[in-house]
Design an enzyme around this catalytic site. Sequence first.
Site, PDB file in Angstrom:
ATOM      1  CD1 TRP A 181      -2.555   1.880   0.546  1.00 14.92           C
ATOM      2  CD2 TRP A 181      -1.211   2.464   2.233  1.00 14.92           C
ATOM      3  NE1 TRP A 181      -2.842   3.178   0.889  1.00 14.92           N
ATOM      4  CE2 TRP A 181      -2.045   3.556   1.921  1.00 14.92           C
ATOM      5  CE3 TRP A 181      -0.275   2.608   3.261  1.00 14.92           C
ATOM      6  CZ2 TRP A 181      -1.969   4.775   2.602  1.00 14.92           C
ATOM      7  CZ3 TRP A 181      -0.196   3.816   3.943  1.00 14.92           C
ATOM      8  CH2 TRP A 181      -1.040   4.881   3.613  1.00 14.92           C
ATOM      9  CD  GLU A 222      -4.626  -1.385   2.347  1.00 15.24           C
ATOM     10  OE1 GLU A 222      -3.457  -1.651   2.697  1.00 15.24           O
ATOM     11  OE2 GLU A 222      -5.502  -1.033   3.160  1.00 15.24           O
ATOM     12  CE  LYS A 224      -6.184   6.043   2.763  1.00 15.33           C
ATOM     13  NZ  LYS A 224      -5.230   6.153   3.845  1.00 15.33           N
ATOM     14  CG  ASP A 255      -8.623  -0.681   4.739  1.00 14.43           C
ATOM     15  OD1 ASP A 255      -9.685  -0.136   5.095  1.00 14.43           O
ATOM     16  OD2 ASP A 255      -7.592  -0.660   5.438  1.00 14.43           O
ATOM     17  CG  HIS A 258      -8.672   2.104   2.025  1.00 15.90           C
ATOM     18  ND1 HIS A 258      -7.438   1.574   1.760  1.00 15.90           N
ATOM     19  CD2 HIS A 258      -8.572   2.658   3.272  1.00 15.90           C
ATOM     20  CE1 HIS A 258      -6.628   1.776   2.776  1.00 15.90           C
ATOM     21  NE2 HIS A 258      -7.289   2.429   3.715  1.00 15.90           N
ATOM     22  CG  HIS A 282      -6.028  -4.277   5.420  1.00 13.06           C
ATOM     23  ND1 HIS A 282      -5.135  -3.236   5.283  1.00 13.06           N
ATOM     24  CD2 HIS A 282      -5.276  -5.406   5.525  1.00 13.06           C
ATOM     25  CE1 HIS A 282      -3.904  -3.721   5.300  1.00 13.06           C
ATOM     26  NE2 HIS A 282      -3.954  -5.036   5.437  1.00 13.06           N
ATOM     27  CG  ASP A 290      -9.237   4.862   5.978  1.00 11.07           C
ATOM     28  OD1 ASP A 290      -9.668   3.855   6.562  1.00 11.07           O
ATOM     29  OD2 ASP A 290      -8.100   4.928   5.470  1.00 11.07           O
ATOM     30  CG  ASP A 292      -7.663   2.794   9.940  1.00 12.34           C
ATOM     31  OD1 ASP A 292      -7.938   1.675   9.502  1.00 12.34           O
ATOM     32  OD2 ASP A 292      -7.095   3.660   9.249  1.00 12.34           O
ATOM     33  CG  ASP A 322      -5.312  -1.412   8.556  1.00 11.11           C
ATOM     34  OD1 ASP A 322      -4.716  -0.938   9.539  1.00 11.11           O
ATOM     35  OD2 ASP A 322      -5.246  -0.914   7.414  1.00 11.11           O
TER      36      ASP A 322
END
Length: 414
Positions: A181, A222, A224, A255, A258, A282, A290, A292, A322
Amino acid sequence: MDKIYEYARAEYAKIGVDTEEAIRKLSELTVSLHCWQGDDVGGFDTDAALSGGIQATGNYPGKAKTPEQLMQDMKKAISLCPGRCKLNLHASYAIFEDGEYADRDALEPKHFKKWVDFAKENGMGIDFNPTFFSHPKAASLTLTSPDEEIRGFWVNHGKACVRIARYFAEETGEPCVMNIWIPDGMKEIPADRMGPRARFIKSLDEILSEKREGDGVYLTLESKVFGIGLESYTAGSAEFCLGYSLSRGIVPLMDNGHYHPTEMVSDKISSMLLFAPKIALHVTRPVRWDSDHVVIFDDETREMAKEIVFSGREKDVFLALDFFDASINRIAAWAVGLRSFRKALLYAYLLPAADLKGYQDSENFTSMLSVSEEAKTMPFGIVWNEFCERMGAPRDGEWLPSVREYEEKVLSAR
Ligand code: RNT
Ligand code: ZN
């Protein structure tokens, strides 16, 4: 087996679900646990601040500051979670001894020997991530840089990581998923969107040239949509990464933080699996962006788990977490996230999949909706606790006190 579990088993049997089979299937799934929750994506190789348009917020005491502390914390977190895990490492977690130092382009397997020992001691495989951020040479672009020296540096980092991933696979006897990524993008509307993407292809091809047939390494890419300070353009967009992955035979990674807010990864899994032999995930929790946040047992996590399980292709999906939350006890964050994702998988195994699919095909949407809703109040927690017990992990309600104790004895002394 206690009486209460027998009761739950019988209740599920009434809707045609075998809890024993669900438990067995769940125990076969491995989830990769990310080391970076333990120190807010800090790493050990540089003092550089976290960059790349990602951010951990919060300042909860007790953060791991050394490799030993991070290992100790991860070990604690893993002991609280039922089921098999893998260790997910970033290159920035290299461990240098006796004052030695190697820059990212010169990393070697020996810089990860202690992690291999740790993984072996705990019976885990290792997944790996080159770190294309938090470094002086990542102040701007990395693999998409028009500056050949910078681009070359990061290509060499990627190649070094492929060799390290191979070492992990050899040492642990488990495949190593190496995820690429890059944060490369722009705050402003670019004049040239194509140029950086063309250079990204070139760089990725160069990194891939380091890969060897049958080396136990799976390369993933990955995508995004944006990063902080990189709002207008991300070179590794969804289309770019999917196109690249499918054309080169590597594994696309999604992910779920993303994408645009109303786009759901749960809806993408089947499409991807119909074109790619393997996919990677993820699993995270985006809140408004995003962000997380720690994964919880929410609708979308359950829906993603359902898609994985109902596809019958669980073995083709590399599962990783993640998230990074520095505002709560970091070990509890790991435990909540890993336990919740595992719960979502169990929940999916306990749905009457064949019936639900049958209702859909016979256009009996009334039953499809009603049965799906009633599943929500089945005695799910009892089966979950039984699973925890069989895996030698604490049940719900039993693990938090030991985190508090660890906080008092270990974390507060840091
Ligand atoms: C960033 C990506 C990436 C990172 C880790 C630390 O938005 O999700 O996977 O979170 O590599
Ligand atoms: Zn991610």
